[in-house]
Design a protein around this motif. Structure first.
Motif, PDB file in Angstrom:
ATOM      1  N   SER A 214     -29.189  20.091  -5.296  1.00  0.00           N
ATOM      2  CA  SER A 214     -29.192  19.141  -6.224  1.00  0.00           C
ATOM      3  C   SER A 214     -27.842  18.216  -6.119  1.00  0.00           C
ATOM      4  O   SER A 214     -26.757  18.814  -6.396  1.00  0.00           O
ATOM      5  N   THR A 215     -28.300  16.875  -5.993  1.00  0.00           N
ATOM      6  CA  THR A 215     -26.796  16.165  -6.294  1.00  0.00           C
ATOM      7  C   THR A 215     -27.160  14.905  -7.296  1.00  0.00           C
ATOM      8  O   THR A 215     -28.295  14.576  -7.741  1.00  0.00           O
ATOM      9  N   CYS A 216     -26.172  14.525  -7.855  1.00  0.00           N
ATOM     10  CA  CYS A 216     -25.965  13.429  -8.900  1.00  0.00           C
ATOM     11  C   CYS A 216     -25.875  12.073  -8.077  1.00  0.00           C
ATOM     12  O   CYS A 216     -25.978  11.157  -8.482  1.00  0.00           O
ATOM     13  N   GLY A 217     -25.947  11.947  -6.664  1.00  0.00           N
ATOM     14  CA  GLY A 217     -25.989  11.007  -5.634  1.00  0.00           C
ATOM     15  C   GLY A 217     -24.895  10.534  -4.828  1.00  0.00           C
ATOM     16  O   GLY A 217     -24.651   9.434  -4.966  1.00  0.00           O
ATOM     17  N   VAL A 218     -24.249  11.409  -4.317  1.00  0.00           N
ATOM     18  CA  VAL A 218     -23.454  11.126  -3.421  1.00  0.00           C
ATOM     19  C   VAL A 218     -23.716  10.463  -2.134  1.00  0.00           C
ATOM     20  O   VAL A 218     -24.230  11.315  -1.019  1.00  0.00           O
ATOM     21  N   VAL A 219     -24.074   9.155  -2.029  1.00  0.00           N
ATOM     22  CA  VAL A 219     -25.018   8.523  -1.017  1.00  0.00           C
ATOM     23  C   VAL A 219     -24.612   8.934   0.346  1.00  0.00           C
ATOM     24  O   VAL A 219     -25.436   9.279   1.250  1.00  0.00           O
ATOM     25  N   PRO A 220     -23.240   8.720   0.767  1.00  0.00           N
ATOM     26  CA  PRO A 220     -23.013   8.933   2.280  1.00  0.00           C
ATOM     27  C   PRO A 220     -23.470  10.452   2.583  1.00  0.00           C
ATOM     28  O   PRO A 220     -23.797  10.643   3.803  1.00  0.00           O
ATOM     29  N   LYS A 221     -23.206  11.388   1.879  1.00  0.00           N
ATOM     30  CA  LYS A 221     -23.426  12.681   2.065  1.00  0.00           C
ATOM     31  C   LYS A 221     -25.098  13.131   2.165  1.00  0.00           C
ATOM     32  O   LYS A 221     -25.628  13.830   2.788  1.00  0.00           O
ATOM     33  N   ILE A 222     -26.038  12.161   1.367  1.00  0.00           N
ATOM     34  CA  ILE A 222     -27.299  12.190   1.362  1.00  0.00           C
ATOM     35  C   ILE A 222     -27.709  11.749   2.641  1.00  0.00           C
ATOM     36  O   ILE A 222     -28.690  12.622   3.276  1.00  0.00           O
ATOM     37  N   TYR A 223     -27.330  10.666   3.270  1.00  0.00           N
ATOM     38  CA  TYR A 223     -27.555  10.162   4.600  1.00  0.00           C
ATOM     39  C   TYR A 223     -27.383  11.543   5.512  1.00  0.00           C
ATOM     40  O   TYR A 223     -27.970  11.558   6.734  1.00  0.00           O
ATOM     41  N   GLU A 224     -25.954  11.847   5.543  1.00  0.00           N
ATOM     42  CA  GLU A 224     -25.563  12.769   6.450  1.00  0.00           C
ATOM     43  C   GLU A 224     -26.452  14.149   6.373  1.00  0.00           C
ATOM     44  O   GLU A 224     -26.951  14.691   7.470  1.00  0.00           O
ATOM     45  N   PHE A 225     -26.669  14.658   5.191  1.00  0.00           N
ATOM     46  CA  PHE A 225     -27.533  15.684   4.966  1.00  0.00           C
ATOM     47  C   PHE A 225     -29.044  15.604   5.501  1.00  0.00           C
ATOM     48  O   PHE A 225     -29.688  16.503   6.279  1.00  0.00           O
ATOM     49  N   SER A 226     -29.583  14.326   5.307  1.00  0.00           N
ATOM     50  CA  SER A 226     -30.909  14.023   6.024  1.00  0.00           C
ATOM     51  C   SER A 226     -30.905  13.967   7.546  1.00  0.00           C
ATOM     52  O   SER A 226     -31.862  14.369   8.007  1.00  0.00           O
ATOM     53  N   GLU A 227     -29.842  13.816   8.057  1.00  0.00           N
ATOM     54  CA  GLU A 227     -29.769  13.848   9.611  1.00  0.00           C
ATOM     55  C   GLU A 227     -29.721  15.353  10.174  1.00  0.00           C
ATOM     56  O   GLU A 227     -29.948  15.319  11.245  1.00  0.00           O
ATOM     57  N   LEU A 228     -29.400  16.358   9.441  1.00  0.00           N
ATOM     58  CA  LEU A 228     -29.550  17.617   9.809  1.00  0.00           C
ATOM     59  C   LEU A 228     -30.913  18.224  10.275  1.00  0.00           C
ATOM     60  O   LEU A 228     -31.071  19.335  10.598  1.00  0.00           O
ATOM     61  N   LYS A 229     -31.811  17.588   9.350  1.00  0.00           N
ATOM     62  CA  LYS A 229     -33.130  18.032   9.658  1.00  0.00           C
ATOM     63  C   LYS A 229     -33.541  19.327   9.318  1.00  0.00           C
ATOM     64  O   LYS A 229     -34.431  20.144   9.675  1.00  0.00           O
ATOM     65  N   LEU A 230     -32.789  19.731   7.966  1.00  0.00           N
ATOM     66  CA  LEU A 230     -32.994  21.091   7.407  1.00  0.00           C
ATOM     67  C   LEU A 230     -34.379  20.602   6.592  1.00  0.00           C
ATOM     68  O   LEU A 230     -34.526  19.654   6.173  1.00  0.00           O
ATOM     69  N   GLN A 231     -35.158  21.886   6.665  1.00  0.00           N
ATOM     70  CA  GLN A 231     -36.363  21.756   5.766  1.00  0.00           C
ATOM     71  C   GLN A 231     -36.119  22.325   4.235  1.00  0.00           C
ATOM     72  O   GLN A 231     -37.171  22.337   3.630  1.00  0.00           O
ATOM     73  N   VAL A 232     -34.875  22.305   3.856  1.00  0.00           N
ATOM     74  CA  VAL A 232     -34.604  22.546   2.516  1.00  0.00           C
ATOM     75  C   VAL A 232     -35.090  21.445   1.408  1.00  0.00           C
ATOM     76  O   VAL A 232     -35.096  20.028   1.997  1.00  0.00           O
ATOM     77  N   ASN A 233     -35.144  21.584   0.120  1.00  0.00           N
ATOM     78  CA  ASN A 233     -35.489  20.714  -0.816  1.00  0.00           C
ATOM     79  C   ASN A 233     -34.321  19.768  -1.284  1.00  0.00           C
ATOM     80  O   ASN A 233     -33.421  20.535  -1.339  1.00  0.00           O
ATOM     81  N   LEU A 234     -34.352  18.614  -1.569  1.00  0.00           N
ATOM     82  CA  LEU A 234     -33.374  17.696  -1.922  1.00  0.00           C
ATOM     83  C   LEU A 234     -33.808  17.094  -3.438  1.00  0.00           C
ATOM     84  O   LEU A 234     -34.797  16.594  -3.397  1.00  0.00           O
ATOM     85  N   ALA A 235     -32.890  17.424  -4.573  1.00  0.00           N
ATOM     86  CA  ALA A 235     -33.086  16.807  -5.768  1.00  0.00           C
ATOM     87  C   ALA A 235     -31.868  15.996  -6.259  1.00  0.00           C
ATOM     88  O   ALA A 235     -30.807  16.474  -6.017  1.00  0.00           O
ATOM     89  N   ILE A 236     -32.307  14.811  -6.684  1.00  0.00           N
ATOM     90  CA  ILE A 236     -31.384  13.879  -6.910  1.00  0.00           C
ATOM     91  C   ILE A 236     -31.413  13.485  -8.399  1.00  0.00           C
ATOM     92  O   ILE A 236     -32.509  12.897  -8.865  1.00  0.00           O
ATOM     93  N   SER A 237     -30.408  13.648  -8.969  1.00  0.00           N
ATOM     94  CA  SER A 237     -30.172  13.104 -10.450  1.00  0.00           C
ATOM     95  C   SER A 237     -30.095  11.669 -10.830  1.00  0.00           C
ATOM     96  O   SER A 237     -28.792  11.593 -10.331  1.00  0.00           O
ATOM     97  N   LEU A 238     -30.785  11.112 -11.179  1.00  0.00           N
ATOM     98  CA  LEU A 238     -30.370   9.499 -11.297  1.00  0.00           C
ATOM     99  C   LEU A 238     -29.890   9.150 -12.674  1.00  0.00           C
ATOM    100  O   LEU A 238     -29.359   8.145 -12.756  1.00  0.00           O
ATOM    101  N   HIS A 239     -30.021   9.975 -13.732  1.00  0.00           N
ATOM    102  CA  HIS A 239     -29.671   9.669 -14.902  1.00  0.00           C
ATOM    103  C   HIS A 239     -30.334   8.619 -15.916  1.00  0.00           C
ATOM    104  O   HIS A 239     -30.493   8.729 -16.871  1.00  0.00           O
ATOM    105  N   PHE A 240     -30.944   7.689 -15.035  1.00  0.00           N
ATOM    106  CA  PHE A 240     -31.456   6.519 -15.719  1.00  0.00           C
ATOM    107  C   PHE A 240     -32.627   6.118 -14.787  1.00  0.00           C
ATOM    108  O   PHE A 240     -32.611   6.364 -13.420  1.00  0.00           O
ATOM    109  N   PRO A 241     -33.660   5.423 -15.421  1.00  0.00           N
ATOM    110  CA  PRO A 241     -35.026   4.971 -14.415  1.00  0.00           C
ATOM    111  C   PRO A 241     -34.695   3.842 -13.671  1.00  0.00           C
ATOM    112  O   PRO A 241     -35.537   3.523 -12.881  1.00  0.00           O
ATOM    113  N   ASN A 242     -33.525   2.967 -13.954  1.00  0.00           N
ATOM    114  CA  ASN A 242     -33.598   1.827 -12.961  1.00  0.00           C
ATOM    115  C   ASN A 242     -32.240   1.464 -12.925  1.00  0.00           C
ATOM    116  O   ASN A 242     -31.164   2.021 -13.601  1.00  0.00           O
ATOM    117  N   ASN A 243     -31.674   0.674 -12.077  1.00  0.00           N
ATOM    118  CA  ASN A 243     -30.335   0.198 -11.432  1.00  0.00           C
ATOM    119  C   ASN A 243     -29.574  -0.474 -12.742  1.00  0.00           C
ATOM    120  O   ASN A 243     -28.692  -0.292 -12.945  1.00  0.00           O
TER     121      ASN A 243
END
Length: 174
Positions: A127-156
């Motif tokens: 679970s991350t609060c949204g460290v975007v560069p690391k989210i992209y890096e994490f997605s490149e690893l092709k791990l099959q783990v779940n990713l939860a992102i806490s956005l705090h608010f429903p829109n930008n």
């Protein structure tokens, strides 16, 4: 383990005293699908998420891989004595996991390895609060783990307004 608390629903909170005298929390939650351990990745946190008490204590340091593994291993030993096992791990305790990225990835590999803790990849959630560069890096690893992102608010728009208010508030404190 320095202190252990048990809630009315059976959730157990463990306060660990680390070798350097700092404290972290780990939580065991029992569900109908298994036993889940919520793991900390840092001593304190600098993110300041409004819904989380971890930021009340600013980050002192990242946890080492062995300190993360031991959180799960110690609870696993308790569960074994009760005839059960740890089946799921959620990495959303104290600290922002992606601020301790390299140790996080090593920890996940140890959790998942059949010579390690042998917890299935799909039973691990980061679970991350949204460290975007690391989210992209994490997605490149092709791990099959779940990713939860806490956005705090429903829109930008609401997120931006909240960030401006917090920025103004912090400038007044200085």
């Amino acid at each position: 383990i320095d202190t252990k608390q048990i809630s009315h629903d059976g959730t157990r909170k463990f306060l660990y005293r680390l070798d350097d005298g700092n404290f972290i929390e780990t939580v065991l939650m029992k569900h109908n699908y298994g036993n889940s351990v919520c793991v900390s990745t840092q001593v304190g946190c600098n993110m300041g998420c409004s819904f989380c008490a971890s930021g009340l204590n600013k980050r002192k340091r990242n946890l080492e891989v062995h300190e993360m593994v031991l959180q799960v291993l110690m609870i696993h030993e308790i569960m074994k004595q009760e005839g059960e096992r740890v089946s799921h791990v959620v990495i959303m305790g104290i600290g922002e996991p992606f601020d301790n990225y390299d140790n996080l990835i090593d920890f996940i590999h140890i959790l998942n390895d059949n010579k390690g803790l042998d917890i299935g990849a799909r039973h691990i959630t980061v679970s991350t609060c949204g460290v975007v560069p690391k989210i992209y890096e994490f997605s490149e690893l092709k791990l099959q783990v779940n990713l939860a992102i806490s956005l705090h608010f429903p829109n930008n728009e609401l997120r931006s307004q909240h960030m401006l208010i917090n920025k103004a508030y912090n400038l007044e404190e200085l």
